[in-house]
Design a protein around this motif. Structure first.
Motif, mmCIF file in Angstrom:
data_model
loop_
_atom_site.group_PDB
_atom_site.id
_atom_site.type_symbol
_atom_site.label_atom_id
_atom_site.label_comp_id
_atom_site.label_asym_id
_atom_site.label_seq_id
_atom_site.Cartn_x
_atom_site.Cartn_y
_atom_site.Cartn_z
ATOM 1 N N ALA A 84 35.336 54.683 -52.675
ATOM 2 C CA ALA A 84 36.458 55.632 -52.551
ATOM 3 C C ALA A 84 36.657 56.402 -53.850
ATOM 4 C CB ALA A 84 37.741 54.887 -52.169
ATOM 5 N N PHE A 85 36.510 55.710 -54.994
ATOM 6 C CA PHE A 85 36.654 56.373 -56.286
ATOM 7 C C PHE A 85 35.560 57.419 -56.476
ATOM 8 C CE2 PHE A 85 36.077 56.558 -60.936
ATOM 9 C CZ PHE A 85 37.341 56.993 -61.278
ATOM 10 N N LYS A 86 34.329 57.087 -56.092
ATOM 11 C CA LYS A 86 33.238 58.061 -56.197
ATOM 12 C C LYS A 86 33.526 59.276 -55.333
ATOM 13 C CE LYS A 86 29.543 54.755 -57.196
ATOM 14 N NZ LYS A 86 28.343 54.101 -56.657
ATOM 15 N N ARG A 87 33.990 59.030 -54.112
ATOM 16 C CA ARG A 87 34.297 60.145 -53.214
ATOM 17 C C ARG A 87 35.433 61.006 -53.770
ATOM 18 N NH1 ARG A 87 33.990 57.632 -47.104
ATOM 19 N NH2 ARG A 87 31.747 57.221 -47.120
ATOM 20 N N LEU A 88 36.444 60.341 -54.314
ATOM 21 C CA LEU A 88 37.554 61.096 -54.900
ATOM 22 C C LEU A 88 37.092 61.919 -56.093
ATOM 23 C CD1 LEU A 88 40.511 58.549 -54.731
ATOM 24 C CD2 LEU A 88 40.307 60.707 -53.511
ATOM 25 N N GLN A 89 36.198 61.339 -56.904
ATOM 26 C CA GLN A 89 35.678 62.106 -58.035
ATOM 27 C C GLN A 89 34.880 63.315 -57.544
ATOM 28 O OE1 GLN A 89 33.550 59.168 -60.383
ATOM 29 N NE2 GLN A 89 35.078 59.337 -62.019
ATOM 30 N N ALA A 90 34.050 63.104 -56.505
ATOM 31 C CA ALA A 90 33.273 64.221 -55.959
ATOM 32 C C ALA A 90 34.209 65.296 -55.402
ATOM 33 C CB ALA A 90 32.324 63.720 -54.868
ATOM 34 N N ARG A 97 35.573 73.111 -59.080
ATOM 35 C CA ARG A 97 34.649 74.249 -58.981
ATOM 36 C C ARG A 97 35.258 75.367 -58.148
ATOM 37 N NH1 ARG A 97 30.684 70.097 -58.407
ATOM 38 N NH2 ARG A 97 30.716 70.397 -56.155
ATOM 39 N N LEU A 98 35.907 74.995 -57.035
ATOM 40 C CA LEU A 98 36.557 76.015 -56.206
ATOM 41 C C LEU A 98 37.647 76.743 -56.991
ATOM 42 C CD1 LEU A 98 36.888 74.235 -52.748
ATOM 43 C CD2 LEU A 98 35.541 76.265 -53.265
ATOM 44 N N GLN A 99 38.409 75.993 -57.774
ATOM 45 C CA GLN A 99 39.448 76.630 -58.568
ATOM 46 C C GLN A 99 38.844 77.577 -59.603
ATOM 47 O OE1 GLN A 99 41.625 73.239 -60.068
ATOM 48 N NE2 GLN A 99 43.280 73.562 -58.599
ATOM 49 N N GLU A 100 37.732 77.152 -60.210
ATOM 50 C CA GLU A 100 37.075 78.029 -61.179
ATOM 51 C C GLU A 100 36.578 79.305 -60.500
ATOM 52 O OE1 GLU A 100 33.986 75.776 -63.053
ATOM 53 O OE2 GLU A 100 35.377 74.680 -64.347
ATOM 54 N N ARG A 101 35.964 79.137 -59.329
ATOM 55 C CA ARG A 101 35.485 80.328 -58.594
ATOM 56 C C ARG A 101 36.654 81.242 -58.250
ATOM 57 N NH1 ARG A 101 31.584 77.450 -54.205
ATOM 58 N NH2 ARG A 101 30.044 76.643 -55.673
ATOM 59 N N GLU A 102 37.717 80.624 -57.762
ATOM 60 C CA GLU A 102 38.887 81.417 -57.391
ATOM 61 C C GLU A 102 39.445 82.139 -58.617
ATOM 62 O OE1 GLU A 102 43.310 80.874 -55.413
ATOM 63 O OE2 GLU A 102 41.941 79.181 -55.447
ATOM 64 N N HIS A 103 39.476 81.432 -59.756
ATOM 65 C CA HIS A 103 39.971 82.047 -60.990
ATOM 66 C C HIS A 103 39.063 83.214 -61.394
ATOM 67 C CE1 HIS A 103 42.038 82.368 -64.784
ATOM 68 N NE2 HIS A 103 40.886 82.260 -65.439
ATOM 69 N N GLU A 104 37.746 82.998 -61.316
ATOM 70 C CA GLU A 104 36.814 84.078 -61.649
ATOM 71 C C GLU A 104 36.979 85.253 -60.690
ATOM 72 O OE1 GLU A 104 32.955 82.302 -61.606
ATOM 73 O OE2 GLU A 104 33.336 81.120 -63.419
ATOM 74 N N GLU A 105 37.128 84.947 -59.405
ATOM 75 C CA GLU A 105 37.315 86.002 -58.404
ATOM 76 C C GLU A 105 38.606 86.768 -58.669
ATOM 77 O OE1 GLU A 105 36.305 88.417 -55.342
ATOM 78 O OE2 GLU A 105 35.060 86.808 -56.140
ATOM 79 N N MET A 106 39.661 86.035 -58.999
ATOM 80 C CA MET A 106 40.929 86.699 -59.302
ATOM 81 C C MET A 106 40.780 87.564 -60.552
ATOM 82 S SD MET A 106 43.714 83.704 -58.430
ATOM 83 C CE MET A 106 45.074 84.590 -59.109
ATOM 84 N N LYS A 107 40.026 87.078 -61.544
ATOM 85 C CA LYS A 107 39.809 87.860 -62.756
ATOM 86 C C LYS A 107 39.019 89.126 -62.436
ATOM 87 C CE LYS A 107 38.176 87.460 -67.476
ATOM 88 N NZ LYS A 107 37.477 86.644 -68.465
ATOM 89 N N LEU A 108 37.969 88.969 -61.587
ATOM 90 C CA LEU A 108 37.197 90.144 -61.177
ATOM 91 C C LEU A 108 38.081 91.142 -60.436
ATOM 92 C CD1 LEU A 108 33.811 88.609 -59.979
ATOM 93 C CD2 LEU A 108 34.168 90.121 -61.927
#
Length: 166
Positions: A84-90, A97-108
């Motif tokens: 469960a811990f491994k799954r939560l970490q994944a 990563r999704l937040q980073e993409r969203e942040h990059e998209e918002m910046k673009l």
């Protein structure tokens, strides 16, 4: 004979007193108390054996649980918690990563919006400059047209003045 029997019964009745009659006929306490003692004795013996069996079964169950079930449960829990811990970490990494993409998209998007806004401002300034130039041209044409008209009217007045002197 019958008479003798009646007298014997009367004698017997006289012999026994009313309290004894009451206790023999109506008072069942001694019999009931004996039955109660017997029932309690049997119940306690059976109950005691039953409780001993229940306690023995409970002791065996506790021993079995402590020796076998609890270690298996701990191991299963430990393994499942690791998974469960491994799954939560994944999942956490994916969300990051999704937040980073969203942040990059918002910046673009913000950069595109700023570029469009700057382009619109530049276009507006150019348009206003053109409008001022056109206004200046129109004003200049108007001034020239006014001067031509003044000249034309002054010439027409001169020609009219020639005809008025007649």
């Amino acid at each position: 004979m019958e008479c003798e029997r009646k007298t014997k019964n009367l004698t017997f009745i006289n012999f026994l007193d009313v309290g004894e009659i009451y206790s023999r006929l109506l008072d069942h306490r001694p019999v009931i108390q004996g039955e109660i003692r017997y029932f309690v004795k049997e119940f306690e013996e059976k109950r005691g054996l039953r409780e001993l069996r229940v306690l023995e079964n409970l002791k065996n169950t506790i021993f079995e649980t402590n020796e076998h079930v609890l270690p298996r449960c701990e191991q299963a829990m430990h393994d499942n918690l690791k998974e469960a811990f491994k799954r939560l970490q994944a999942a956490n990494d994916m969300i990051h990563r999704l937040q980073e993409r969203e942040h990059e998209e918002m910046k673009l998007q913000a950069d595109k919006l700023m570029a469009r806004e700057e382009k619109c401002v530049a276009h507006w300034e150019e348009l206003m400059k053109e409008q001022r130039n056109k206004q200046a041209e129109v004003d200049e044409e108007h001034r020239k047209a006014m001067e031509r008209l003044k000249e034309q009217y002054s010439e027409m007045e001169k020609e009219l003045a020639k005809y008025v002197s007649f």
